[in-house]
Design a protein around this motif. Structure first.
Motif, short mmCIF file in Angstrom:
data_model
loop_
_atom_site.label_atom_id
_atom_site.label_comp_id
_atom_site.label_asym_id
_atom_site.label_seq_id
_atom_site.Cartn_x
_atom_site.Cartn_y
_atom_site.Cartn_z
N GLU A 163 -0.64 -41.59 -3.82
CA GLU A 163 -0.01 -41.73 -2.51
C GLU A 163 -0.82 -42.72 -1.68
N ALA A 164 -0.19 -43.27 -0.67
CA ALA A 164 -0.89 -44.20 0.22
C ALA A 164 -2.08 -43.51 0.87
N GLY A 165 -3.27 -44.10 0.68
CA GLY A 165 -4.48 -43.55 1.29
C GLY A 165 -5.02 -42.31 0.62
N GLN A 166 -4.49 -41.93 -0.53
CA GLN A 166 -4.98 -40.71 -1.20
C GLN A 166 -6.45 -40.86 -1.56
N VAL A 167 -7.20 -39.75 -1.40
CA VAL A 167 -8.66 -39.79 -1.56
C VAL A 167 -9.10 -38.75 -2.59
N SER A 186 -1.34 -51.23 -11.43
CA SER A 186 -0.83 -52.01 -10.30
C SER A 186 -1.38 -51.43 -9.01
N GLY A 187 -1.22 -52.16 -7.92
CA GLY A 187 -1.72 -51.68 -6.64
C GLY A 187 -3.21 -51.92 -6.46
N LYS A 188 -3.76 -51.27 -5.43
CA LYS A 188 -5.17 -51.46 -5.08
C LYS A 188 -5.84 -50.13 -4.77
N ALA A 189 -7.15 -50.07 -5.02
CA ALA A 189 -7.95 -48.91 -4.66
C ALA A 189 -9.38 -49.36 -4.43
N THR A 190 -10.18 -48.45 -3.87
CA THR A 190 -11.60 -48.74 -3.62
C THR A 190 -12.43 -47.60 -4.19
N LEU A 191 -13.45 -47.95 -4.95
CA LEU A 191 -14.38 -46.96 -5.51
C LEU A 191 -15.76 -47.17 -4.90
N SER A 192 -16.32 -46.08 -4.36
CA SER A 192 -17.71 -46.09 -3.88
C SER A 192 -18.55 -45.30 -4.87
N VAL A 219 -10.46 -44.18 -3.30
CA VAL A 219 -9.45 -44.19 -2.23
C VAL A 219 -8.34 -45.17 -2.58
N SER A 220 -7.09 -44.67 -2.59
CA SER A 220 -5.93 -45.52 -2.83
C SER A 220 -5.62 -46.35 -1.58
N SER A 221 -5.13 -47.56 -1.80
CA SER A 221 -4.79 -48.44 -0.68
C SER A 221 -3.65 -47.85 0.16
N ASN A 222 -3.74 -48.03 1.46
CA ASN A 222 -2.65 -47.59 2.34
C ASN A 222 -1.43 -48.49 2.19
#
Length: 294
Positions: free
Chosen positions: A28-32, A48-54, A79-82
């Motif tokens: 989902e958008a912004g899923q963490v 596909s799409g974008k996400a950020t990993l810390s 974190v999934s991209s919004n």
């Protein structure tokens, strides 16, 4: 200074990895997810799409064809991209376990605080090479393997755990091979890229540390340090490995071992034969005869 945990996985050819869980989903958008730790290891491939990993003190922005990895007890946050939520495939696995039966990871997930510490997994390739398994890499060619693993896990057909073990062995090997052959745009390896390219193109030349360091624009001591950190061996050993890799092809075409030795820049055929046997376990003549028999 932060001291990271180091796990020596063992020899690549001896590993018995076990898949604990495999799935494909669209976030989902912004899923963490997290901050958390897990009790096994996890690989994620972004379709596909974008996400950020810390993870540790690094933040990775990941998109289609990109992969991330983190190990047991490593604090991380995904974190999934919004604007562009990602579709991804995920594999939980253990590096080396006798049983191929999955142990579901749900009970090993713990909430935590992000920290600078993370676990480094070292894998021995052979007697001369050892690498750190990458936390981030680009390899769109492994998408099919991820899909196959997810399907096998979902349908649980007879013998699926053994098929999963074979598939994840292939997956891990391709990732390691990609790392050895070089995505030269990442990390420290970018700094030594010019030297790697020259050695691979001209393994027959007797490159010195000073020459290679100068090509990359570094002091020889610093160059040697980052080279070993990136490649798991010294520049000299890397040159020998590349020569022997090329020798395997030349031996199938050349009439004599001496001819191959000369082509690869050896002034002594005995030194060439010693290097070859040390790496392959065979003398050049034995390798040539074995190849002809097969």
């Amino acid at each position: 200074m932060v001291t990271n945990d180091v796990v020596n996985v063992g020899l690549l050819s001896s590993l018995k990895p076990t898949v604990n869980f495999a799935n494909k989903m669209t976030a989902e958008a912004g899923q963490v997810w997290g901050p958390r730790t897990i009790s096994d290891c996890q690989l994620i491939f972004v379709e596909s799409g974008k996400a950020t990993l810390s993870i540790g003190d690094s933040i990775f922005s990941i998109g289609a064809g990109e992969c991330v990895f983190y190990g047991a007890n490593t604090p991380h946050k995904l974190v999934s991209s919004n604007r562009n939520p990602f579709t991804f495939m995920s594999i939980h696995f253990d590096w080396n376990r006798e049983s191929s039966e999955p142990i579901h990871p749900i009970h090993g997930i713990q909430e935590c605080q992000l920290s600078e510490r993370f676990t480094i997994y070292k894998i021995r390739i052979d007697d001369h090479r050892e690498i750190n398994f990458p936390h981030y890499f680009i390899n769109p060619n492994i998408e099919g393997l991820f899909s196959h693993i997810v399907r096998e896990y979902r349908y649980e057909e007879p013998g699926y755990t053994f098929i999963l073990r074979g598939l994840v062995v292939q997956l891990l090997t391709l990732i390691i091979r990609n790392e050895l052959n070089g995505d030269l745009s990442l990390g420290e390896k970018r700094k030594i890229a010019p030297s790697l390219e020259l050695i691979r193109k001209q393994p027959e030349k007797n490159w010195t540390i000073h020459e290679l360091a100068d090509i990359c624009g570094y002091h020889p001591t610093y160059f040697t340090s980052i080279f070993k950190e990136s490649m798991g061996c010294t520049p000299k050993q890397f040159l020998i490995n590349e020569r022997i890799r090329k020798a395997k092809h030349l031996l199938l075409e050349a009439k004599t071992v001496e001819e191959v030795s000369i082509k690869l820049g050896y002034t002594s055929i005995h030194y060439f034969c010693r290097n070859f046997k040390l790496i392959t376990g065979l003398t050049p003549t034995e390798y040539k005869l074995q190849s002809l028999e097969l």
